[in-house]
Scaffold this active site. Sequence first.
Site, PDB file in Angstrom:
ATOM      1  N   HIS A 236       0.806  -1.224   0.000  1.00  0.00           N
ATOM      2  CA  HIS A 236       0.000   0.000   0.000  1.00  0.00           C
ATOM      3  C   HIS A 236       0.839   1.273   0.000  1.00  0.00           C
ATOM      4  O   HIS A 236       0.516   2.213  -0.725  1.00  0.00           O
ATOM      5  CB  HIS A 236      -0.996   0.026   1.164  1.00  0.00           C
ATOM      6  CG  HIS A 236      -2.058   1.069   0.943  1.00  0.00           C
ATOM      7  ND1 HIS A 236      -3.171   0.842   0.172  1.00  0.00           N
ATOM      8  CD2 HIS A 236      -2.138   2.357   1.339  1.00  0.00           C
ATOM      9  CE1 HIS A 236      -3.913   1.941   0.115  1.00  0.00           C
ATOM     10  NE2 HIS A 236      -3.296   2.877   0.818  1.00  0.00           N
ATOM     11  N   TYR A 240       1.630   5.431  -2.527  1.00  0.00           N
ATOM     12  CA  TYR A 240       2.071   6.804  -2.243  1.00  0.00           C
ATOM     13  C   TYR A 240       3.444   7.085  -2.829  1.00  0.00           C
ATOM     14  O   TYR A 240       3.757   8.241  -3.160  1.00  0.00           O
ATOM     15  CB  TYR A 240       2.018   7.054  -0.740  1.00  0.00           C
ATOM     16  CG  TYR A 240       0.600   6.886  -0.252  1.00  0.00           C
ATOM     17  CD1 TYR A 240      -0.361   7.845  -0.561  1.00  0.00           C
ATOM     18  CD2 TYR A 240       0.195   5.738   0.416  1.00  0.00           C
ATOM     19  CE1 TYR A 240      -1.680   7.671  -0.190  1.00  0.00           C
ATOM     20  CE2 TYR A 240      -1.119   5.555   0.793  1.00  0.00           C
ATOM     21  CZ  TYR A 240      -2.062   6.521   0.483  1.00  0.00           C
ATOM     22  OH  TYR A 240      -3.364   6.337   0.826  1.00  0.00           O
ATOM     23  N   HIS A 387     -10.801   0.792  -9.276  1.00  0.00           N
ATOM     24  CA  HIS A 387     -10.273   1.806  -8.359  1.00  0.00           C
ATOM     25  C   HIS A 387      -8.836   2.168  -8.712  1.00  0.00           C
ATOM     26  O   HIS A 387      -8.497   3.349  -8.873  1.00  0.00           O
ATOM     27  CB  HIS A 387     -10.351   1.288  -6.923  1.00  0.00           C
ATOM     28  CG  HIS A 387      -9.413   1.965  -5.972  1.00  0.00           C
ATOM     29  ND1 HIS A 387      -9.556   3.280  -5.594  1.00  0.00           N
ATOM     30  CD2 HIS A 387      -8.299   1.500  -5.332  1.00  0.00           C
ATOM     31  CE1 HIS A 387      -8.582   3.605  -4.753  1.00  0.00           C
ATOM     32  NE2 HIS A 387      -7.812   2.549  -4.585  1.00  0.00           N
ATOM     33  N   PHE A 388      -7.939   1.180  -8.845  1.00  0.00           N
ATOM     34  CA  PHE A 388      -6.543   1.566  -9.017  1.00  0.00           C
ATOM     35  C   PHE A 388      -6.221   2.016 -10.440  1.00  0.00           C
ATOM     36  O   PHE A 388      -5.169   2.592 -10.677  1.00  0.00           O
ATOM     37  CB  PHE A 388      -5.552   0.508  -8.501  1.00  0.00           C
ATOM     38  CG  PHE A 388      -5.543  -0.825  -9.178  1.00  0.00           C
ATOM     39  CD1 PHE A 388      -5.099  -0.974 -10.465  1.00  0.00           C
ATOM     40  CD2 PHE A 388      -5.922  -1.972  -8.471  1.00  0.00           C
ATOM     41  CE1 PHE A 388      -5.051  -2.213 -11.079  1.00  0.00           C
ATOM     42  CE2 PHE A 388      -5.885  -3.225  -9.067  1.00  0.00           C
ATOM     43  CZ  PHE A 388      -5.440  -3.342 -10.388  1.00  0.00           C
ATOM     44  N   HIS A 389      -7.155   1.817 -11.375  1.00  0.00           N
ATOM     45  CA  HIS A 389      -6.943   2.446 -12.678  1.00  0.00           C
ATOM     46  C   HIS A 389      -7.283   3.932 -12.634  1.00  0.00           C
ATOM     47  O   HIS A 389      -6.873   4.691 -13.529  1.00  0.00           O
ATOM     48  CB  HIS A 389      -7.750   1.732 -13.764  1.00  0.00           C
ATOM     49  CG  HIS A 389      -7.049   0.537 -14.332  1.00  0.00           C
ATOM     50  ND1 HIS A 389      -7.056  -0.694 -13.713  1.00  0.00           N
ATOM     51  CD2 HIS A 389      -6.275   0.391 -15.436  1.00  0.00           C
ATOM     52  CE1 HIS A 389      -6.346  -1.554 -14.419  1.00  0.00           C
ATOM     53  NE2 HIS A 389      -5.856  -0.918 -15.467  1.00  0.00           N
ATOM     54  N   ARG A 450     -12.290 -10.236 -10.112  1.00  0.00           N
ATOM     55  CA  ARG A 450     -11.132  -9.658 -10.788  1.00  0.00           C
ATOM     56  C   ARG A 450     -10.193 -10.776 -11.233  1.00  0.00           C
ATOM     57  O   ARG A 450     -10.376 -11.934 -10.854  1.00  0.00           O
ATOM     58  CB  ARG A 450     -10.398  -8.691  -9.847  1.00  0.00           C
ATOM     59  CG  ARG A 450      -9.796  -9.385  -8.633  1.00  0.00           C
ATOM     60  CD  ARG A 450      -9.169  -8.427  -7.648  1.00  0.00           C
ATOM     61  NE  ARG A 450      -8.001  -7.740  -8.186  1.00  0.00           N
ATOM     62  CZ  ARG A 450      -7.027  -7.203  -7.437  1.00  0.00           C
ATOM     63  NH1 ARG A 450      -7.100  -7.282  -6.115  1.00  0.00           N
ATOM     64  NH2 ARG A 450      -6.009  -6.603  -7.986  1.00  0.00           N
ATOM     65  N   ARG A 451      -9.205 -10.443 -12.049  1.00  0.00           N
ATOM     66  CA  ARG A 451      -8.172 -11.379 -12.498  1.00  0.00           C
ATOM     67  C   ARG A 451      -8.779 -12.622 -13.133  1.00  0.00           C
ATOM     68  O   ARG A 451      -8.275 -13.737 -12.948  1.00  0.00           O
ATOM     69  CB  ARG A 451      -7.274 -11.781 -11.333  1.00  0.00           C
ATOM     70  CG  ARG A 451      -6.473 -10.636 -10.744  1.00  0.00           C
ATOM     71  CD  ARG A 451      -5.846 -11.020  -9.441  1.00  0.00           C
ATOM     72  NE  ARG A 451      -4.814 -10.070  -9.027  1.00  0.00           N
ATOM     73  CZ  ARG A 451      -4.278 -10.034  -7.807  1.00  0.00           C
ATOM     74  NH1 ARG A 451      -4.690 -10.892  -6.892  1.00  0.00           N
ATOM     75  NH2 ARG A 451      -3.362  -9.155  -7.510  1.00  0.00           N
TER      76      ARG A 451
END
Length: 563
Positions: A236, A240, A387-389, A450-451
């Site tokens: 995680h 950042y 979300h992470f895209h 997912r995946r």
Amino acid sequence: MTITERAPSTVGGSGYDLSRFERRLIGVHLFVAIIALGIGSLIGPLQTFEYSNVNLYQYLEPVLQSYYQGLSLHGVLNALVWTTFFIVGFTTFTTIRGLRRPLRHPRINVAGFAVMLIGLLMAAVPLLLDQATVLYTFYAPLKASWAFYVGLTLVVVGSWISGLGFFLTLHAWRKDNPGVRSPFIALAGVINAAMWQIATIGIAVQMLTMLIPWSLGLIDATDPQLARTYFWFTGHPLVYFWLLPAYVSWYGMLPKQAGGKLFSDSLARLSFWMFLIVSVPVGFHHQFVDPGIPQVWKWLHAVLTYGVFFPSLLTAFTVIASLEYAARQRGGTGLIGWVRALPWGDPSVTTQLLAGILFMFGGISGLTNASYNLNLVVHNTAWVPGHFHLTVATAVTLSFIGITYWMVPHLCGTQLWGRRVALVQAWTWFVGMVIFSNAMHMLGLLGAPRRTPLGEALYVPDEWNGHLLRVSIGGAILLVSVILYLVVMYKTFRAPKVEAALVPEVPIAESLRHPQLTPVWLDRFKPWLIAAGLLVVLSYGPQLVDQIMDMSLNSPGPDFKVW
């Protein structure tokens, strides 16, 4: 030209001019990063097309064997290689240009790049040979070739070495400038490097004590739960590590490009120090459904995850205030009408503005992931890549693209080729990502995993079909955007040199309030590093001791392979 030789440079801007060696060192980092982004992003749409049962992998054999090999390549190249090489190169630039002095020990930074490049080549071979199809998270008990693990480890070690070069350069500057506040863009980059040094302890321990010995046959099996804990110790804060260089640009460069100033130097520094403290001890929120981790630790990390949202709010407030000031300086009026006065015709500005807009929605979906109850609904569904895209694939990647729109011409002594093409690239990325990400979020809420190659699944409900098609449409638009970006970068690199006055300047924003008025405690590493270390020990120490004491290396045997 040797490292220490300095040639006069008339490349863009006033103040300190980069030497030829410095431009080349930064340039090779960007070159590797852009190549990785290009390959990874050209592979990425293959997964989106598969959602509509368009399987292009069958035409790419033997280069790509399967959906999962393509997914592994896409994740490693885009999330790990593109980001790490760009960040190290960009931080090299901000350290030198922010401090207006050369690197204190340039051979250290050259060694860092060399180690990273060797690691990349080592990891690439098993990835291409289908011997590391374990996705970019490489969860045990999935097992890759030892070369993959050693290669990724070397990429991290190389970034550590470069980070040491940044620390020593800032330290030398401070010795020569006692009592003077460190320039923001240089300090912020070094803070990010310090956070990265702390965060990667987890993945380093996982590699050295578990995955590398296991892949070499020195131990027979591994402990998946402990391996996941080590991974998310790093996994995680990796977010950042990606985001903070974009924040360096949003805080310290974008206001200048928009025609204004940084609203608050103090708030900018405070947000970075807060990220240093709270970025690492949040990993258990990725393990809400993992057995063996007591609820109290999951609760603690959930609270700390919400704590990370506070410096993000500081960033939103300060950056928007800086942009509003710039727009009103340009004649903007009205409660929100000032937005139209921003320089939307500048590709570098537009890409970063669009990245920030989508990041707001990415932050909201991230809060959903941080909530224990809501996470149970979306965990391991298509919601997560949706979300992470919005975060790494847009807030980070689109911002980095915007930075290259002035930085590559500045390094090459040229002008950006095809400003209109670059603007089309920015907007096609924005539109494609809106379509793609919204469809993935909706599929996640409907329970789509997912995946998973959903186009080949036999159990797809009818209510998924429209969203699956939108995933493919979004992926196709993103493919066009990536190709446009690669063309712009190639043409810019090959463009003829121009006079110094025509080369893009380095856009370093002044602060509305003089940085020397910033409190001294916002310019000191020691108290923040101590606080970060204590919080990591308190939030991870007892649980790591328990997991290590109860470690059971029994899953699975040495021949376990699922692809």
